[in-house]
Design a protein around this motif. Sequence first.
Motif, PDB file in Angstrom:
ATOM      1  N   SER A 328      44.710 113.044   6.484  1.00 10.11           N
ATOM      2  CA  SER A 328      45.015 113.156   7.912  1.00 10.11           C
ATOM      3  C   SER A 328      46.517 113.143   8.130  1.00 10.11           C
ATOM      4  O   SER A 328      47.283 112.819   7.219  1.00 10.11           O
ATOM      5  CB  SER A 328      44.401 111.981   8.683  1.00 10.11           C
ATOM      6  OG  SER A 328      45.113 110.786   8.354  1.00 10.11           O
ATOM      7  N   ARG A 329      46.894 113.471   9.347  1.00  7.36           N
ATOM      8  CA  ARG A 329      48.321 113.428   9.709  1.00  7.36           C
ATOM      9  C   ARG A 329      48.876 112.005   9.557  1.00  7.36           C
ATOM     10  O   ARG A 329      49.978 111.804   9.063  1.00  7.36           O
ATOM     11  CB  ARG A 329      48.488 113.904  11.156  1.00  7.36           C
ATOM     12  CG  ARG A 329      49.931 113.888  11.615  1.00  7.36           C
ATOM     13  CD  ARG A 329      50.066 114.641  12.912  1.00  7.36           C
ATOM     14  NE  ARG A 329      49.336 114.009  13.986  1.00  7.36           N
ATOM     15  CZ  ARG A 329      48.952 114.619  15.103  1.00  7.36           C
ATOM     16  NH1 ARG A 329      49.195 115.894  15.279  1.00  7.36           N
ATOM     17  NH2 ARG A 329      48.304 113.976  16.051  1.00  7.36           N
ATOM     18  N   GLU A 330      48.067 111.027   9.973  1.00  8.91           N
ATOM     19  CA  GLU A 330      48.514 109.628   9.858  1.00  8.91           C
ATOM     20  C   GLU A 330      48.817 109.285   8.395  1.00  8.91           C
ATOM     21  O   GLU A 330      49.843 108.690   8.072  1.00  8.91           O
ATOM     22  CB  GLU A 330      47.411 108.701  10.409  1.00  8.91           C
ATOM     23  CG  GLU A 330      47.803 107.232  10.392  1.00  8.91           C
ATOM     24  CD  GLU A 330      46.696 106.330  10.953  1.00  8.91           C
ATOM     25  OE1 GLU A 330      46.193 106.601  12.065  1.00  8.91           O
ATOM     26  OE2 GLU A 330      46.354 105.338  10.275  1.00  8.91           O
ATOM     27  N   VAL A 331      47.908 109.696   7.511  1.00 10.56           N
ATOM     28  CA  VAL A 331      48.101 109.438   6.074  1.00 10.56           C
ATOM     29  C   VAL A 331      49.329 110.192   5.569  1.00 10.56           C
ATOM     30  O   VAL A 331      50.165 109.648   4.835  1.00 10.56           O
ATOM     31  CB  VAL A 331      46.838 109.873   5.282  1.00 10.56           C
ATOM     32  CG1 VAL A 331      47.090 109.813   3.786  1.00 10.56           C
ATOM     33  CG2 VAL A 331      45.636 109.018   5.660  1.00 10.56           C
ATOM     34  N   TYR A 332      49.452 111.436   5.987  1.00 11.82           N
ATOM     35  CA  TYR A 332      50.555 112.297   5.534  1.00 11.82           C
ATOM     36  C   TYR A 332      51.907 111.681   5.921  1.00 11.82           C
ATOM     37  O   TYR A 332      52.831 111.565   5.101  1.00 11.82           O
ATOM     38  CB  TYR A 332      50.384 113.669   6.200  1.00 11.82           C
ATOM     39  CG  TYR A 332      51.160 114.816   5.574  1.00 11.82           C
ATOM     40  CD1 TYR A 332      52.067 114.646   4.540  1.00 11.82           C
ATOM     41  CD2 TYR A 332      50.967 116.114   6.053  1.00 11.82           C
ATOM     42  CE1 TYR A 332      52.740 115.724   3.987  1.00 11.82           C
ATOM     43  CE2 TYR A 332      51.636 117.198   5.510  1.00 11.82           C
ATOM     44  CZ  TYR A 332      52.524 116.994   4.479  1.00 11.82           C
ATOM     45  OH  TYR A 332      53.181 118.059   3.946  1.00 11.82           O
ATOM     46  N   LEU A 333      52.031 111.281   7.178  1.00 11.74           N
ATOM     47  CA  LEU A 333      53.302 110.726   7.662  1.00 11.74           C
ATOM     48  C   LEU A 333      53.666 109.446   6.915  1.00 11.74           C
ATOM     49  O   LEU A 333      54.821 109.230   6.538  1.00 11.74           O
ATOM     50  CB  LEU A 333      53.223 110.453   9.172  1.00 11.74           C
ATOM     51  CG  LEU A 333      53.312 111.706  10.046  1.00 11.74           C
ATOM     52  CD1 LEU A 333      52.990 111.372  11.497  1.00 11.74           C
ATOM     53  CD2 LEU A 333      54.699 112.335   9.942  1.00 11.74           C
ATOM     54  N   GLU A 334      52.678 108.613   6.676  1.00  4.05           N
ATOM     55  CA  GLU A 334      52.921 107.359   5.985  1.00  4.05           C
ATOM     56  C   GLU A 334      53.294 107.625   4.515  1.00  4.05           C
ATOM     57  O   GLU A 334      54.187 106.987   3.959  1.00  4.05           O
ATOM     58  CB  GLU A 334      51.664 106.477   6.100  1.00  4.05           C
ATOM     59  CG  GLU A 334      51.848 105.008   5.810  1.00  4.05           C
ATOM     60  CD  GLU A 334      52.901 104.294   6.659  1.00  4.05           C
ATOM     61  OE1 GLU A 334      53.349 104.840   7.690  1.00  4.05           O
ATOM     62  OE2 GLU A 334      53.285 103.178   6.244  1.00  4.05           O
ATOM     63  N   ALA A 335      52.618 108.606   3.917  1.00  6.25           N
ATOM     64  CA  ALA A 335      52.910 108.961   2.521  1.00  6.25           C
ATOM     65  C   ALA A 335      54.315 109.560   2.399  1.00  6.25           C
ATOM     66  O   ALA A 335      55.008 109.354   1.396  1.00  6.25           O
ATOM     67  CB  ALA A 335      51.868 109.946   2.001  1.00  6.25           C
TER      68      ALA A 335
END
Length: 417
Positions: A328-335
Amino acid sequence: MGTLAEEIFSYKLGRPVNAGEIVIVDVDHVMSHDTTSPLAIQAFRKLTGERGGRVFDPARAHIVFDHIVPAATVAAATLQRDIRGFAREQGIQILQEGICHQVMPERGFVAPGEIIVGADSHTCTYGALGAFATGMGSTDIGVAYATGRSWFRVPETINVRLTGQLQPGVYVKDVTLELVRRIGVDGANYRALEYSGPLVEALSVSERFTLCNMAIEMGAKTGLVAPDATTEAWLRGRVNRSYPMLQPQNPRYERVVEVDVSELSPLVACPPDVNNVVPVEQVEHIQIDQVFLGTCTNGRLDDLAIAASILRGRTIHPTTRMVVIPASREVYLEALRLGYIETFIQAGASVGTPGCGPCIGRHFGVLGPGERALTTMNRNFTGRMGDPTAEIYLGSPATVAATAITGHITDPRQFLA
Ligand SMILES: CC(C)[C@H](C(=O)O)[C@@H](O)C(=O)O
Ligand code: SF4
């Protein structure tokens, strides 16, 4: 008195409900995605008339674009255009920020005790939060969009009790593959799998998602974990409505499957069946053309963290390609923030926009004739990732990362610090 599944249906209906009963209940959320919405919309139109029909509640009807995003073909773009038209007409928000099964819980559309139906087989993933969630065909979803209701046969429950401690290099994905090996691809047909025991209590919500995600791989109607403090902490800031912390009460299980995970080593599911599971050592010689890290099974932050820790300062094998797709975008941004994405790109991986990617062979890393892939996916069916002569092996994010480095299936334990 009952299993968690029986408790949820009893709570919804306001009377004791037992396995085997056929019930009609109000559902809390209904979901479909870019691939299944067209048929659901067709069923909805048939039921409500060509014009004028309204969905039961646009705030609880969810359409996710994830299977082919951005559209890879004119045909896919045309379908997505038509779905957008329906969403506009009905006032439904289209979610375009990752895989439906990651985005639905992240956005707070899943809470304990709720009933959720989705036009995708891995809707069972949400049971990790103590909801009764299941995949249905598009016609049933079209009916649910129109009426806000669905019918169920309340399932019998198999209790999966997990004890012991995971050895270094062994992860919940390996436990999940072991369960498919033991129970079989149809060993839990139409049952609920209720996961419990000291290991499950200690798991993060992300790990519980991995566990419940593959309930369908054993034929189960859903997977469930009773909500606890870990669940509540994860839901904070995502779900503002109140929800019941339903627990199994003197449950009568059809059977109990107990696994001591201490004895497990990293596992690999070999093509073409998910229960064709062997210890990684048995398949280490097999050359791999593509590794894929992502999907609703293993595309979350902790999965990317494990793979990044192995790949940091290393490069992928020159004849192997690596595809990474955050769930997800949330995962992507955090990664991105944590440097994982930079690690993957420096190692030589292709990083894709959140979505299903090559999981069903539509785009971004399909396989050619005779090619072999090792992936973190949940299915290894023939032809799933492209050419029917290609082969798909399944493993944990650690096994996938180790394999990316060597170019053949590799025991991740040799890369552990
Ligand atoms: C396309 C969709 C119907 C399908 C499913 O329901 O599972 C897909 O997500 C899959 O994983 O094979
Ligand atoms: S990531 Fe794969 S398994 Fe999950 S919903 Fe998408 S296509 Fe299905």
